[in-house]
Design an enzyme around this catalytic site. Structure first.
Site, PDB file in Angstrom:
ATOM      1  N   GLU B  68       8.855  -2.084  -2.581  1.00  0.00           N
ATOM      2  CA  GLU B  68       8.015  -1.182  -3.380  1.00  0.00           C
ATOM      3  C   GLU B  68       8.485   0.274  -3.323  1.00  0.00           C
ATOM      4  OE1 GLU B  68       6.893  -3.481  -1.345  1.00  0.00           O
ATOM      5  OE2 GLU B  68       5.470  -4.766  -2.426  1.00  0.00           O
ATOM      6  N   PHE B 130      -7.783  -9.694   3.931  1.00  0.00           N
ATOM      7  CA  PHE B 130      -6.343  -9.912   3.900  1.00  0.00           C
ATOM      8  C   PHE B 130      -5.666  -8.897   2.963  1.00  0.00           C
ATOM      9  CE2 PHE B 130      -2.582 -12.076   2.026  1.00  0.00           C
ATOM     10  CZ  PHE B 130      -1.784 -12.041   3.161  1.00  0.00           C
ATOM     11  N   GLN B 131      -4.655  -8.246   3.475  1.00  0.00           N
ATOM     12  CA  GLN B 131      -3.901  -7.227   2.742  1.00  0.00           C
ATOM     13  C   GLN B 131      -4.771  -6.079   2.233  1.00  0.00           C
ATOM     14  OE1 GLN B 131      -1.259  -9.254  -0.100  1.00  0.00           O
ATOM     15  NE2 GLN B 131       0.324  -9.279   1.490  1.00  0.00           N
ATOM     16  N   LYS B 180      -9.489  -6.351  -7.299  1.00  0.00           N
ATOM     17  CA  LYS B 180      -9.135  -7.576  -8.014  1.00  0.00           C
ATOM     18  C   LYS B 180     -10.251  -8.008  -8.967  1.00  0.00           C
ATOM     19  CE  LYS B 180      -6.568 -11.805  -7.098  1.00  0.00           C
ATOM     20  NZ  LYS B 180      -6.124 -12.760  -6.069  1.00  0.00           N
ATOM     21  N   MET B 493      24.932  14.576   8.511  1.00  0.00           N
ATOM     22  CA  MET B 493      24.262  15.869   8.635  1.00  0.00           C
ATOM     23  C   MET B 493      23.652  16.031  10.024  1.00  0.00           C
ATOM     24  SD  MET B 493      23.809  18.675   7.122  1.00  0.00           S
ATOM     25  CE  MET B 493      23.750  18.749   5.331  1.00  0.00           C
TER      26      MET B 493
END
Lengths: 197, 578
Positions: B68, B130-131, B180, B493
């Site tokens: 993502e 969940f999630q 949802k 760097m």
């Protein structure tokens, strides 16, 4: 051109108490949006109050913080950037009318030992809110110093509980909130119009 | 008390349209906003939206990323080269948290993106379902605005606001979290673009008296100096900026994100600002008499020590975000307005002028820099390949017309120093946040946004491995980008800082890299590797001429340092040339 560019005002670097007044839309989560602006800069909030304002659907946050003017102004600019914030203003004490309310719970039995506490309450401009068999609740409105004085005086009688509210403040300015919001509603700053170059 | 959303919804007339699902509404809203490309990754809580998307693939291109974070960066790359709002979609929980780095990057670099995340059903909110993650809470400090939708009828309202807020005023990321059940539920769909929010004023009204004050300062200036920020590109003020600079005869230098606003070849363009910027543009900041900063925010990487920054100068700050004015540098005249709007007005009030002697000072500094740094970087006679010579070849072979997407670190500074930008909206990089792993996914987004332009991603071997899985996205979608990995087997760097400021204690900066050739081949991406200078030209030609994605790995000098350098906390005057 004169040589001096701008005078650095040293009072800007002094820490003092500022009262921020923030007008917002009534949106869940906005309190969090505002407080993280303080936490990110490690600026402590001394007191905070949220209530509705005189305009329907508009909330007013009153935030007290001890910091420098420079930091207070930067925080206010960041608060103004929040999408649901209608306006944010920073005040010093001489620019506002303000009050806090304090509640003191003391055992009822202290009243039975004579009337010294009663005169104390009267002389402090406090009042008795409730009398129960075992405790009495006293209420006092005023500036923090005043409610603190009463605290000191009641302490020897055995304070059971004490609480002080956040500051509420209104500004001394003549501005009307409703007119201010009307102005926002009609402002042209919602879009960009540039005449062709 | 009604909340704002209820208030706004109450105003929307109930149209006689038939009912559609919330998820279908999400897609229709995107189409109404003119979105053609979205980047995303499906998962449980966003499945209804993906199901709706399935019915609209003819009108809405969805690019399936491999992580993502890649979706967020791709949306950024898309936005930066088009000026349009980039869109990414992710599921709840880990899907949403993976977006956060990209969102934070977009926030600090003022990039308009709209992120749509799925959320657990509203009755499960706050139950550690969940999630479930409080992504509205998590993203609050790094979004311009966010909103959780828990009722289907809020969807058009929320998305319309999201697009308006993301891409007006100073742009930024917006996140819309949709439960949802709101995706499954039905609504009467009617879409109205958002054009006004009473508490949001993205375009401050230009104060003409400030323009007058600014013009007076500029007209009296002997050594005026223009700093060009990304605000010039965002507001589309490139033409106005050049006309202004030419009229007042002032030199222009660019911040990292302002690069490509002005062609490098412009006679008044003097170079690149900041910690690894050019010599003259940095030291002469402390020699100018009027500093005209346009659409930039005086980042610490540009100013160095603020107490020793342009103290001799009067400062004009043209900036759309009022919170940036006087934040780091106290201004003499603040013009709180859109850059283009301000310049259009300012041009009319300034006198034509020339400052040849002053500009000559920049050229002198340029010569010093050329002799001490640039020449050795660009034309080394022997030794290992230097990053600069590779970048300069890219610059020449693309005639400065490619979109350059850089990652973070030494290669980024080198690319910013040596690529000779000739076209605007051509520099995509992670500036404020310094996000390693930005380049590869951002390059995908840039190519999707500007398919007709050559897109070159320049990446170090460290950053490449942070989002290397996006090679899968590039392969699956045949995204024609040219990837240049400048491989020095170091986090260069950090190593440079360790060398200069930590007595060469190279604490965990050396990388034992995999075979990038094999990895690219595994993704079916054409590839070549060069470690000798004499092979560079032919390999680069093959790489750039190839139709389709192509990876060029160049083994560069292992312990090269980027100079000039303003050490952290130092004054710009004390820039080190070696």
């Amino acid at each position: 051109m004169e040589d001096k560019l701008y005078s650095e005002d040293h009072t800007d670097k002094e820490e003092k108490e500022f009262t921020l007044s923030v007008l917002t839309e009534d949106k869940a989560g906005l309190l969090n949006n505002i407080t993280i602006i303080f936490t990110r800069r490690k600026i402590n909030i001394s007191s905070l109050n949220v209530s509705n304002s005189e305009v329907a659907g508009v909330s007013r946050f009153t935030i007290v913080t001890v910091t420098t003017r420079e930091k207070a102004e930067k925080v206010v600019k960041q608060i103004r950037k929040l999408v649901e914030v209608l306006g944010a203003f920073v005040y010093e004490l001489d620019q506002i009318y303000y009050q806090e309310i304090a509640l003191y719970k003391v055992p009822t039995k202290v009243f039975l030992n004579g009337n010294s506490i009663e005169s104390l309450i009267r002389n402090s401009g406090a009042r008795i809110l409730v009398i129960e068999q075992d405790h009495i609740v006293i209420e006092k409105t005023g500036h923090k110093g005043e409610t603190h004085d009463l605290y000191k005086k009641l302490e020897p009688f055995g304070l059971l509980e004490f609480v002080r509210s956040g500051r509420v403040a209104i500004s001394r300015s003549k501005r009307k909130t409703e007119a201010y919001i009307k102005e926002l509603e009609n402002s042209e700053s919602n879009r960009l119009s540039i005449k062709d170059f | 008390m009604m909340n704002t959303s209820q208030l706004e919804i109450a105003k929307v007339p109930k149209a006689t349209t038939s009912k559609i699902s919330g998820s279908e509404a999400v897609i229709r809203c995107l189409l109404e906003e003119g979105v053609e490309t979205v980047f995303g990754y499906p998962g449980g809580a966003i499945m209804p939206v993906y199901d709706a998307l399935y019915r609209h693939v003819d009108r809405l291109t969805h690019v399936l990323v491999r992580h993502e974070q890649g979706a967020a960066h791709a949306a950024q790359g898309f936005a930066r080269v088009t000026g349009k709002t980039g869109v990414c979609i992710a599921t709840s929980g880990p899907g949403a948290t993976n977006l956060i780095t990209g969102i934070a990057d977009a926030q600090i670099d003022s990039t308009p993106i709209v992120c749509i995340t799925g959320q657990v059903p509203s009755h499960l909110l706050g139950t550690d379902a969940f999630q479930e993650t409080d992504v509205v809470g998590i993203s609050m400090p790094v979004t311009k605005w966010n909103y959780q939708v828990s009722k289907p009828e809020e969807i058009p309202y929320a998305i319309a606001r999201a697009f308006y807020i993301a891409n007006s005023g100073r742009p930024g990321p917006v996140l819309i979290d949709i439960t949802k059940d709101a995706q499954f539920g039905e609504l009467d769909f009617k879409y109205e673009k958002c054009e006004r929010i009473r508490s949001y004023h993205p375009y401050p009204i230009l104060d003409e008296s400030k323009i007058k004050e600014a013009a007076d300062l500029i007209n009296q200036a002997k050594r005026p100096y223009i700093l060009v920020g990304q605000g010039v590109i965002i507001s589309g003020a490139q033409k106005e900026l050049i006309a202004f600079a030419e009229k007042v005869g002032a030199p222009m230098a660019s911040t990292l994100l302002g690069l490509s606003a002005v062609p490098v070849s412009h006679p008044l363009y003097v170079g690149y600002l900041g910690m690894h910027g050019n010599y003259g543009p940095n030291v002469l900041t402390n020699e100018c008499d009027v500093l005209i900063a346009i659409g930039m925010r005086f980042d610490d990487r540009v100013t160095g020590d603020l107490d020793r920054y342009a103290k001799q100068a009067r400062i004009i700050h043209i900036e759309i975000d009022p919170a940036e004015i006087d934040k780091n540098v106290k201004t003499t005249v603040a013009v709180n307005a859109d850059a283009k709007q301000a310049l259009v007005s300012l041009i009319k009030k300034v006198n034509s002028n020339q400052h040849d002697q002053w500009i000559e000072e920049f050229r002198k500094c340029e010569k010093t820099e050329q002799e001490t740094v640039t020449r050795h970087e660009l034309f080394p006679k022997s030794g290992e390949i230097k990053m600069a010579e590779v970048v300069r070849r890219v610059s020449e072979m693309t005639k400065g017309k490619a979109i350059l997407v850089t990652d973070v670190g030494q290669h980024q500074m080198i690319a910013s120093r040596y690529y000779r930008f000739d076209e605007t909206q051509s520099n995509v990089t992670s500036g404020g946040l310094g996000t390693m792993g930005f380049s590869l996914p951002a390059a995908m987004g840039a190519k999707m946004g500007k398919p007709d332009r050559q897109v070159v991603a320049i990446i170090g071997d460290g950053g490449f491995q942070m989002t290397i899985q996006e090679l899968g996205t590039i392969f699956q979608n045949g995204i024609d980008i040219k990837i240049l990995v400048l491989n020095n087997h170091f986090l260069g760097m950090v190593r440079q800082w360790q060398q200069l400021f930590f007595d060469r204690r190279y604490s965990f900066t050396e990388l034992n890299n995999p075979d990038f050739q094999l990895i690219a081949q595994g993704y079916n991406i054409q590839t070549q590797k060069v470690d000798k200078r004499e092979d560079l030209d032919s390999a680069m030609k093959k790489w750039l001429d190839h139709k389709g994605p192509n990876l060029l790995e160049v083994i560069v000098e292992k312990e090269e340092n980027v100079f000039p350098m303003v050490p952290s906390g130092e004054s710009v005057s004390n820039i080190r040339l070696k």
